[in-house]
Enzyme design. Sequence first.
Site, PDB file in Angstrom:
ATOM      1  N   CYS A 184       0.644   5.854 -22.593  1.00 22.75           N
ATOM      2  CA  CYS A 184       1.122   4.797 -23.010  1.00 22.75           C
ATOM      3  C   CYS A 184       2.579   4.538 -22.832  1.00 22.75           C
ATOM      4  CB  CYS A 184       0.730   4.743 -24.664  1.00 22.75           C
ATOM      5  SG  CYS A 184       1.205   3.344 -25.441  1.00 22.75           S
TER       6      CYS A 184
ATOM      7  N   CYS B 283      11.210  -5.108 -29.110  1.00 26.60           N
ATOM      8  CA  CYS B 283      10.257  -6.196 -28.887  1.00 26.60           C
ATOM      9  C   CYS B 283      10.683  -7.440 -29.556  1.00 26.60           C
ATOM     10  CB  CYS B 283       8.881  -5.737 -29.175  1.00 26.60           C
ATOM     11  SG  CYS B 283       7.371  -7.044 -28.941  1.00 26.60           S
TER      12      CYS B 283
ATOM     13  N   GLU C 181      10.299   4.583 -26.085  1.00 25.54           N
ATOM     14  CA  GLU C 181       9.609   5.929 -26.152  1.00 25.54           C
ATOM     15  C   GLU C 181       8.104   5.623 -25.330  1.00 25.54           C
ATOM     16  OE1 GLU C 181      10.287   7.432 -30.704  1.00 25.54           O
ATOM     17  OE2 GLU C 181       9.017   5.799 -30.550  1.00 25.54           O
TER      18      GLU C 181
ATOM     19  N   CYS D 221       4.403  -4.004 -37.614  1.00 21.91           N
ATOM     20  CA  CYS D 221       4.571  -3.071 -36.300  1.00 21.91           C
ATOM     21  C   CYS D 221       6.248  -2.655 -36.182  1.00 21.91           C
ATOM     22  CB  CYS D 221       4.533  -3.686 -34.878  1.00 21.91           C
ATOM     23  SG  CYS D 221       4.899  -3.007 -33.578  1.00 21.91           S
TER      24      CYS D 221
END
Length: 383
Positions: free
Chosen positions: A125, A132, A112, A139
Amino acid sequence: MTSLPLIPADPDAPGRRPAMPPRHLADLDLAGRRALVAELGEPAFRAKQVSTHYFGRLVRDPGQMTDLPAATREKLADQLLPRLLTPVRELACDDGATRKALWRLHDGSLVESVLMGYPDRVTVCISSQAGCGMACPFCATGQAGLTRNLSTAEIVDQAVYLAGVAASGAVAGSPPRLSHVVFMGMGEPLANYSRVVAAIRRLVAPAPEGLGLSQRHITVSTVGLVPAIRRLASEDLSVTLALSLHAPDDELRDELVPVNQRWKVSEVLDAAWDYAARTGRRVSIEYAMIRDVNDQPWRADLLGRLLAGKLTHVNLIPLNPTPGSRWDASPKPVEREFVRRLREAGVSTTVRDTRGREIDGACGQLAAAEDIDTDTDRAGEKA
């Protein structure tokens, strides 16, 4: 919130193991593109033509490159412009000023990116990894785990696409030109070091080699990979380093940012101050405000002592909600007291605008899932 038109992905496409995409012109500098075009038996100047379309005019569709002969266009497109990002869905809020794009990569991986329009600038961004591997528990991206690194061109193509959205005038009330890029999307940028640095060089190189952005308008976020921070300081780049600190003490940061078990707060901050000294750029300290976890007055005082007198600025981030999380954002009075104490210590501090929360596009919410409730125009279990 507005749901923009859905571009369906192929539901019958067979699943593939994560793999890097084919070579794209954004993977190469202009000299590399000329050499490749020459290998294809075409005049070297064709590389500049295609690059001018892609970076200068933000044209990603070879069919629109009508100054190229049709046969040549097909050959060059196949070798220089393979499709990297297939739009799955775009969501918008803030009267269209914030837009989140969900992409399917060539191997089925999902990422995204978010566009944010302001009266004086347009910021995107972008993601540097699919998922990740840093495992920060607050997160959404970190909880999803790492699928793979993105290629240089996959990183750059996000910015080029969203620069085209801005240029189309779709972001009302904002300039029609992308001006800022932040590497704060999915992934740990410095864990994909060489490709991220190559992407930065492509973003700041003048057209037609790149997008021609100012280095000072590029921000690279990291949870604190100390060797990579020190390496970045030697790259002769003037980008802003954003350090996701989230706790001033090792005991808590070991839990919130697990990489702290390898590089402690003092080591991470030493690397950040070396970066500031070598580049002259102020380091941004990112600090998510989590109720009753890291928002105590004594932690504000400790953070103030660590940062006082340094070339730095603190961005306090109200924790953004993610399904299933046991944590919540700090109450506003607690947040204001934290700010007061930092400023009293002489530390420049602001509270970040939580743009995109309605579309799970704010800091810590990107998770790149497809199960979207189209009946309510709400993102589903995606954060």
